[in-house]
Design an enzyme around this catalytic site. Structure first.
Site, short mmCIF file in Angstrom:
data_model
loop_
_atom_site.label_atom_id
_atom_site.label_comp_id
_atom_site.label_asym_id
_atom_site.label_seq_id
_atom_site.Cartn_x
_atom_site.Cartn_y
_atom_site.Cartn_z
N LYS A 7 46.60 39.43 44.80
CA LYS A 7 46.58 40.65 45.62
C LYS A 7 46.45 41.86 44.72
O LYS A 7 45.73 42.82 45.01
CB LYS A 7 47.85 40.73 46.46
CG LYS A 7 47.87 41.90 47.46
CD LYS A 7 48.53 43.14 46.89
CE LYS A 7 48.61 44.25 47.93
NZ LYS A 7 49.14 45.52 47.37
N ASP B 80 31.00 45.05 51.70
CA ASP B 80 31.64 44.21 52.70
C ASP B 80 32.91 43.63 52.07
O ASP B 80 32.89 42.57 51.44
CB ASP B 80 30.70 43.09 53.14
CG ASP B 80 31.27 42.26 54.30
OD1 ASP B 80 32.51 42.30 54.52
OD2 ASP B 80 30.49 41.57 54.97
N HIS C 271 55.75 52.76 40.49
CA HIS C 271 55.29 52.68 41.86
C HIS C 271 56.14 53.57 42.77
O HIS C 271 55.61 54.31 43.60
CB HIS C 271 55.36 51.23 42.33
CG HIS C 271 54.78 51.01 43.70
ND1 HIS C 271 53.43 50.86 43.91
CD2 HIS C 271 55.36 50.93 44.91
CE1 HIS C 271 53.19 50.69 45.19
NE2 HIS C 271 54.35 50.73 45.83
#
Length: 416
Positions: A258, A274, A372
Site C-alpha cells: 500500500k 487508469d 505523519h
C-alpha cells in the site's frame, strides 16, 4: 538550466508555481489552470461522466529531487494523504547522492483475450494458429493509426483453461499500443476478430476484452541509498529486516505494498492514468507465485549501502483517454516532460520505490507516526475551524503535547 528547489515546502504557492512554470515552460493559460482549483469546469466534467453534479478536488503537489536515468524531474502527485509527497522528495534526495534511480521498461504490449466455448480445444488451437496471419490482418484493420507507425497486433497465442463449466479456449492477442494505455484499441480489435474466431473454431465467443494484468509492460529499477544518509548501518539493517517481514507475511505485505502504491497512484492520478488497472495488476503480480508478497526487494551492497529494487506491471499512456481532455493532467505530463509512455512508466515506478524507502526508514527508526501525525495535525486544525494564521500555532501546541485531536484543537482555538 538549473532550478533551485531547496526548501520548496517553505515557499508560498505563487513561488512554487513560478518554479514549476519556469522548469516546464508553462504558458500563462496553463498557470491559470493550476491556480483554478480542480482544473476542470462542470461543463468539462459533464462530458466525462454520466449524471454529473459537480467536481471533486484533491491536492496536487510536487515531489522534488528526482533523478531518474540521469534526468532531473519535478514529479506531480495527486493525493490526500499527508507526508507522502514530503517522504518521496526526501527519498529522492538521498537516492540522488548515488546517482538517483535507474529504471527500465518493457515495450508497450497490451494483451487482449477472446473466450471461446463449445469447442474441441486442441483442434481449435491448431486452426487458430494456422490462421494467425488472417486474424492479425483483420485486427490491424481496426486501427487507422497503429499499423502506420509500425505498431498494432503482433502475435496470436492460445491456451486452455478448465473450469466447472467445462474446458474453454482462450485466444490471446498481443498488441503493441505505442504511447497509449491501449484499452480502447485492444477491446476494438478483440471485438473485431471475434466473428472470425467463431468461424474458424465453430465455437461460441463469449468475452472479448483486454486483460489489465499487463505482464508484457513491466517496469523495473533500482536505487542505492548511502548508509550515512539513511541513518547508519543499524538503520540499513533494520530496513532490510522490515522488508523481510513483508516478504514472508501477507498481513505485513499488504500494508508494505500500500505504501508503494501511495507513490505510484499519486503520480498516476496527476497524469490521468487508469489507477484501478495499475492497482489490480500490481496486486496480482505480488501474488504471482501463489502467495502475496512484497513488490520490492531490499538488501545492501559490499559497502553496507542500502539497495532497493522494484518490479511491477505498468500500463500507462501519454496519448488518448483522460489525458486528452483533462487540462490539469495535460499540464502535469508537461511538467514531467515525458516523451513516451515508457518514460512515464519509469517515473511512476521510481516514485513507488522512493515512497517504499521512506516508509521503511520511518518504521525502522523513529516510527511512522512522528512525521505523519505532524502533517495530519494541520488537517485537524483546519477541521476545527482554524484560520491560516492560526494553524501553525495549533499544530505546534498539539504536537508538543502529543495530543492531536479535533477536541484539543477546538480547546486551543477557544484559548486563542
Amino acid at each position: 538550466m538549473k532550478f533551485d528547489v531547496s526548501r520548496f515546502f517553505e515557499k508560498d504557492r505563487k513561488e512554487r508555481i513560478d518554479i514549476v512554470a519556469k522548469f516546464a515552460n508553462l504558458t500563462e493559460q496553463e498557470i491559470q489552470t493550476l491556480e483554478n482549483s480542480g482544473g476542470i469546469s462542470f461543463e468539462q466534467a459533464d462530458k466525462m461522466v454520466e449524471n454529473a453534479i459537480g467536481t471533486f478536488s484533491f491536492p496536487l503537489g510536487i515531489a522534488t529531487n528526482f533523478t531518474i536515468n540521469k534526468k532531473e524531474y519535478l514529479v506531480p502527485m495527486v493525493i490526500e494523504e499527508p507526508s507522502v509527497i514530503a517522504a518521496a522528495s526526501k527519498a529522492a534526495k538521498i537516492a540522488k547522492i548515488r546517482g538517483g534511480f535507474e529504471m527500465q521498461n518493457d515495450e508497450s504490449y497490451s494483451i487482449g483475450q477472446i473466450q471461446v466455448v463449445n469447442v474441441d480445444v486442441d483442434s481449435a488451437m491448431q486452426k487458430i494458429l494456422k490462421s494467425s496471419k488472417e486474424i492479425l490482418d483483420l485486427a490491424n484493420s481496426k486501427s487507422n493509426t497503429l499499423s502506420k507507425i509500425g505498431k498494432g497486433a503482433k502475435e496470436i497465442s492460445c491456451k486452455e483453461i478448465r473450469t466447472d463449466a467445462g474446458p474453454m479456449l482462450i485466444v490471446e492477442l498481443l498488441i503493441d499500443v505505442g504511447d497509449a494505455m491501449g484499452a480502447n484499441v485492444t477491446n476494438t480489435m478483440c471485438e473485431g476478430i471475434a466473428p472470425l474466431i467463431e468461424k474458424i473454431t465453430n465455437g461460441k465467443v463469449i468475452l472479448r476484452i483486454l486483460s489489465n494484468y499487463s505482464t508484457r509492460r513491466m517496469v523495473s529499477g533500482t536505487a542505492t541509498f548511502e548508509k550515512e544518509a539513511v541513518g547508519g548501518q543499524e538503520t540499513v539493517d533494520n530496513i532490510i529486516l522490515a522488508y523481510q517481514f513483508a516478504a514472508y507475511d501477507e498481513y505485513r505485505a499488504v500494508t508494505h505494498n500500500k505504501g508503494i502504491m501511495n507513490g505510484i497512484i499519486a503520480v498516476a492520478n496527476a497524469t490521468g492514468q487508469d489507477t484501478r488497472a495499475i492497482e489490480a495488476a500490481a496486486h496480482a503480480y505480488a501474488s504471482k507465485n501463489g502467495r502475496y508478497t512484497s513488490l520490492t526487494q531490499w538488501d545492501k551492497d559490499n559497502d553496507g549501502n542500502l539497495v532497493g529494487r522494484i518490479e511491477i506491471p505498468m500500463s500507462v499512456g501519454i496519448v488518448g483517454g483522460i489525458i486528452n481532455v483533462h487540462p490539469t493532467a495535460k499540464i502535469c505530463t508537461k511538467i514531467l516532460g515525458v516523451q513516451s509512455a515508457s518514460e512515464l512508466a519509469c517515473i511512476i515506478g521510481a516514485a513507488g520505490l522512493a515512497q517504499n524507502f521512506s516508509a521503511l526508514r520511518a518504521l525502522a527508526s523513529e516510527g511512522i507516526q512522528k512525521g505523519h501525525m505532524r502533517l495530519h495535525a494541520r488537517n485537524i486544525a483546519a477541521a476545527a475551524g482554524a484560520t491560516n494564521d492560526q494553524i501553525d500555532t495549533l499544530v505546534k501546541k498539539m504536537t508538543s503535547e502529543g495530543n492531536i485531536s479535533i477536541n484539543r484543537a477546538r480547546e486551543i482555538l477557544g484559548e486563542l
